[in-house]
Design a protein around this motif. Structure first.
Motif, short mmCIF file in Angstrom:
data_model
loop_
_atom_site.label_atom_id
_atom_site.label_comp_id
_atom_site.label_asym_id
_atom_site.label_seq_id
_atom_site.Cartn_x
_atom_site.Cartn_y
_atom_site.Cartn_z
N GLN A 55 12.44 0.08 3.36
CA GLN A 55 12.69 1.05 4.30
C GLN A 55 11.72 1.51 4.93
N ALA A 56 11.37 1.25 6.29
CA ALA A 56 10.16 1.71 6.86
C ALA A 56 10.50 3.09 7.56
N PRO A 57 9.66 4.07 7.90
CA PRO A 57 9.80 5.41 8.42
C PRO A 57 10.44 4.99 9.84
N GLY A 58 11.70 5.77 10.17
CA GLY A 58 12.47 5.46 11.49
C GLY A 58 13.23 4.33 11.57
N GLY A 60 11.74 3.22 -6.05
CA GLY A 60 10.64 2.67 -4.88
C GLY A 60 9.32 2.84 -5.17
N THR A 61 8.61 2.12 -4.40
CA THR A 61 6.99 1.89 -4.44
C THR A 61 6.72 1.79 -3.15
N LEU A 62 5.55 2.50 -2.69
CA LEU A 62 5.17 2.66 -1.23
C LEU A 62 4.14 1.40 -0.97
N VAL A 63 4.37 0.68 0.02
CA VAL A 63 3.47 -0.51 0.59
C VAL A 63 3.00 0.15 1.68
N ASP A 106 5.02 -4.69 7.51
CA ASP A 106 5.49 -4.66 6.14
C ASP A 106 5.47 -3.43 5.48
N THR A 107 4.82 -2.55 6.04
CA THR A 107 4.74 -1.14 5.57
C THR A 107 6.14 -0.53 5.47
N ALA A 108 6.37 -0.01 4.23
CA ALA A 108 7.76 0.55 3.88
C ALA A 108 7.69 0.91 2.26
N ILE A 109 8.89 1.61 2.07
CA ILE A 109 9.11 1.84 0.55
C ILE A 109 9.90 0.86 0.29
N TYR A 110 9.48 0.03 -0.75
CA TYR A 110 10.22 -1.27 -1.38
C TYR A 110 11.26 -0.75 -2.57
N TYR A 111 12.19 -1.24 -2.73
CA TYR A 111 13.13 -0.57 -3.80
C TYR A 111 13.75 -2.08 -4.29
N ALA A 168 0.65 -0.41 -2.87
CA ALA A 168 -0.60 0.08 -2.66
C ALA A 168 -0.89 0.19 -1.04
N LEU A 169 -2.08 0.78 -0.88
CA LEU A 169 -2.62 0.67 0.78
C LEU A 169 -3.56 -0.83 0.57
N VAL A 170 -3.04 -1.70 1.45
CA VAL A 170 -3.69 -2.87 1.81
C VAL A 170 -4.11 -3.21 3.09
N GLN A 171 -5.03 -3.99 3.48
CA GLN A 171 -5.32 -4.42 4.87
C GLN A 171 -4.37 -5.57 5.30
N ALA A 172 -4.04 -5.73 6.45
CA ALA A 172 -3.38 -6.63 7.12
C ALA A 172 -3.98 -8.09 6.64
N GLY A 173 -3.20 -8.80 6.56
CA GLY A 173 -3.83 -10.23 5.84
C GLY A 173 -3.79 -10.31 4.23
N GLY A 174 -3.71 -9.26 3.81
CA GLY A 174 -3.92 -9.10 2.30
C GLY A 174 -2.49 -9.52 1.58
N SER A 175 -2.94 -9.15 0.11
CA SER A 175 -1.64 -9.63 -0.75
C SER A 175 -1.39 -8.69 -1.72
N LEU A 176 -0.22 -8.41 -2.02
CA LEU A 176 0.26 -7.57 -3.16
C LEU A 176 1.26 -8.27 -3.99
N ARG A 177 1.31 -7.65 -5.28
CA ARG A 177 2.53 -8.34 -6.15
C ARG A 177 3.30 -7.20 -6.75
N LEU A 178 4.44 -6.75 -6.07
CA LEU A 178 5.61 -5.84 -6.77
C LEU A 178 6.24 -6.13 -7.96
N SER A 179 6.25 -5.48 -8.82
CA SER A 179 7.29 -5.71 -10.26
C SER A 179 8.12 -4.84 -10.27
N CYS A 180 9.30 -5.21 -10.87
CA CYS A 180 10.44 -4.43 -10.95
C CYS A 180 11.01 -4.76 -12.49
N ALA A 181 10.84 -3.70 -13.15
CA ALA A 181 11.12 -3.65 -14.91
C ALA A 181 12.38 -3.10 -15.04
#
Length: 125
Positions: free
Chosen positions: A39-42, A118-121, A89-94, A10-23
């Protein structure tokens, strides 16, 4: 057919939190290490975290003390709790499944057997 499906990006502000899941499905989940890569752009893809079948854990230095990986074998799911998120931390997470132990150090993308799409953070200022 083996499938790994990431969610939680998701889109989140710096300092925030996210939980990714891999099923995971189509494999004997308990037998596999599950790794998170990003993997971040470039930028080159990097191993972020990994949890072995035995519960051994790896974190990249850039995420230590901020990210927590865990697995629920009953649900065939691995989680990546991400706190104190930074712009970098912005990247696609796989997520990926394969064989890994701490002996190998940083998990390598090419050494894993299966990969999700992948999922975009996105971390904003």
């Amino acid at each position: 057919e083996v499938q790994l499906v990431e969610s939680g990006g998701a889109l989140v502000q710096a300092g925030g939190s996210l939980r990714l899941s891999c099923a995971a499905s189509g494999l004997t989940f308990d037998d596999y290490a599950i790794g998170w890569f990003r993997q971040a752009p470039g930028k080159e893809r990097e191993g972020v975290s990994c949890i072995s079948a035995d519960g051994d854990i790896y974190y990249a230095d850039s995420v230590k003390n901020r990210f927590t990986i865990s697995r629920d074998n009953a649900k065939n799911t691995v989680y990546l709790e991400m706190n104190h998120l930074k712009l970098e931390d912005t990247a696609i997470y796989y997520c990926s499944a394969g064989f890994w132990t701490p002996f190998y150090g940083e998990p390598e993308w090419g050494s894993m057997d299966y990969w999700g799409k992948g999922t975009l953070v996105t971390v904003s200022a």
